[in-house]
Design an enzyme around this catalytic site. Structure first.
Site, short mmCIF file in Angstrom:
data_model
loop_
_atom_site.label_atom_id
_atom_site.label_comp_id
_atom_site.label_asym_id
_atom_site.label_seq_id
_atom_site.Cartn_x
_atom_site.Cartn_y
_atom_site.Cartn_z
N LYS A 72 -7.47 11.58 0.96
CA LYS A 72 -6.45 12.47 1.53
C LYS A 72 -6.81 13.91 1.25
O LYS A 72 -7.56 14.22 0.32
CB LYS A 72 -5.06 12.16 0.96
CG LYS A 72 -4.90 12.27 -0.57
CD LYS A 72 -4.58 13.65 -1.09
CE LYS A 72 -4.39 13.67 -2.61
NZ LYS A 72 -4.57 14.98 -3.22
N ASP A 81 0.50 9.94 -6.20
CA ASP A 81 -0.11 9.98 -4.86
C ASP A 81 -0.29 8.59 -4.26
O ASP A 81 -0.73 8.47 -3.11
CB ASP A 81 -1.50 10.63 -4.93
CG ASP A 81 -1.42 12.12 -5.21
OD1 ASP A 81 -0.31 12.69 -5.11
OD2 ASP A 81 -2.46 12.72 -5.52
O1 C5P Z 1 1.38 10.63 -11.34
P1 C5P Z 1 -0.01 10.92 -11.80
O2 C5P Z 1 -0.55 9.88 -12.73
O3 C5P Z 1 -0.95 11.21 -10.68
O4 C5P Z 1 0.09 12.25 -12.66
C1 C5P Z 1 -1.00 12.77 -13.41
C2 C5P Z 1 -0.48 13.91 -14.30
O5 C5P Z 1 0.01 14.98 -13.53
C3 C5P Z 1 0.66 13.48 -15.22
O6 C5P Z 1 0.33 13.99 -16.50
C4 C5P Z 1 1.89 14.16 -14.70
O7 C5P Z 1 2.68 14.62 -15.74
C5 C5P Z 1 1.37 15.31 -13.88
N1 C5P Z 1 2.16 15.45 -12.65
C6 C5P Z 1 3.22 16.33 -12.62
N2 C5P Z 1 3.97 16.46 -11.46
C7 C5P Z 1 3.66 15.72 -10.36
C8 C5P Z 1 2.57 14.81 -10.38
C9 C5P Z 1 1.84 14.72 -11.54
O8 C5P Z 1 3.52 17.01 -13.60
N3 C5P Z 1 4.39 15.89 -9.25
#
Ligand code: C5P
Length: 344
Positions: free
Chosen positions: A20, A186
């Site tokens: 993406k 995502d």
């Molecule tokens: O959800 P994911 O595992 O992709 O998130 C990776 C990191 O990015 C996590 O530490 C999360 O706290 C942060 N994050 C965030 N806000 C989002 C997506 C992710 O703070 N909308």
């Protein structure tokens, strides 16, 4: 009397799992659960990993094969499916060289063990459905890792779909989405695919129609960004609070009509201001992309990949030939779907 029909179980399932781009990404305030509100236009593109899944008696295993899908700058060709350079290296294998250039920077290894998102997704599906059978997965990895292109999320979404098909689990859309969001912010979009406005932590998806399909060039630097660290930087610099309400109004306005990708890029990417010491490397790459005619290069996700739109009359090969830099380049087009599933 006829017996109730059972869904046919394929012997093997193959899922093409697409990368993406974020056509604009604004990070907003931090929420009580630690995630941040975001507003982004997600877009599926033609660069894809392939996940093969075959049933096994018990347990989940994963073999990873790396395949270099970058533009062949030396001969100036865009690799079609048949022209892809195959089987460059196996997971954990020695660094393989191709034409004298290491495949390293774009195809950095992903964990092949329990931490891999394919295996994490499989274990989550098994726990939530009581599935006792196992699966042998083979992943052909082409999407550069940890670069903002959503490769890990695409693989996780592909694993959910593959198991659903392979064992006729009949998960249905809502349950698939509930599993997806537990694997990463995502992953819901990776399941849905196409073009969508992403709100909330990225899991609230509003489908959007593109005004017209487009082509893009992606450059992937050697350096990588830690997503969690980038979000922390945004907090430290208070970047998420400035103009958040007007950003939301802007994206809502854009969804009222068919989306023009260059308008969406006008949203910018908050992550570009959270790069710290890497900011100068990013600015250099952006300038070098502008120098070959890319008008508005933008970082995707938290980086480090930077992409730009290529007009239909411009040749990828010509742009790649003129580009000054050793970042691998990828030629992609927008897609209306995030996955293509084949069962046999
Ligand atoms: O959800 P994911 O595992 O992709 O998130 C990776 C990191 O990015 C996590 O530490 C999360 O706290 C942060 N994050 C965030 N806000 C989002 C997506 C992710 O703070 N909308």
């Amino acid at each position: 009397m006829s017996r109730p029909r059972r869904a046919a179980r394929p012997r093997r399932v193959t899922v093409e799992a697409c990368a993406k781009l974020n056509l604009g990404l604004r990070v907003g305030p931090r929420r009580a659960d630690g995630y941040h509100e975001i507003a982004t236009f997600f877009q599926s593109v033609s660069l894809a990993d392939t996940l093969n899944a075959a049933p096994a008696r018990r347990g989940f295993s994963l073999r990873i094969v790396y395949e270099d899908a970058a533009l062949r700058r030396a001969v100036g060709q865009i690799p079609g499916p048949a022209g892809l350079r195959r089987k460059v290296a196996r997971a954990r294998g020695p660094a393989t060289r191709w034409g004298g250039r290491s495949i390293g920077p774009a195809l950095e290894r992903v964990p092949a063990g329990a931490g891999n998102l394919v295996l994490r997704a499989a274990r989550l599906v098994a726990r939530s459905t009581g599935l006792e059978r196992g699966t042998r997965f083979t992943l052909i990895k082409r999407i550069p890792t940890r670069s903002g292109l959503g490769g890990g999320s695409a693989d996780a979404a592909a694993a959910i779909v593959a198991l659903d098909r392979l064992f006729a689990l009949r998960l249905g859309g809502a349950r698939r989405m509930a599993l997806a969001v537990r694997l990463g912010s995502d992953v819901p979009f990776a399941l849905r695919g196409g073009t969508a406005l992403g709100l909330g932590r990225g899991e609230r998806l509003i489908p959007v129609r593109l005004a017209a399909p487009f082509r893009a060039l992606i450059a992937v630097p050697r350096w990588r960004v830690s997503t969690a660290r980038a979000f922390n930087q945004i907090d430290l610099k208070n970047l998420g609070l400035t103009g958040w309400a007007s950003n939301l109004r802007f994206v809502q306005k854009l969804t009222a009509r068919r989306l023009k990708p260059d308008r969406a890029l006008g949203l910018g990417n908050t992550m570009e201001r959270a790069l710290g010491a890497r900011r100068s490397d990013f600015l250099s790459l952006r300038a070098r992309l502008r120098a070959v005619g890319i008008r508005n290069p933008l970082m995707t996700g938290s980086g480090s990949a930077v992409f730009g739109l290529i007009e239909s009359r411009t040749s990828f090969a010509e742009v790649a030939r003129r580009f000054k830099g050793d970042e691998p380049l990828f030629a992609v087009r927008s897609l209306g779907l995030g996955q293509r599933v084949v069962s046999r």
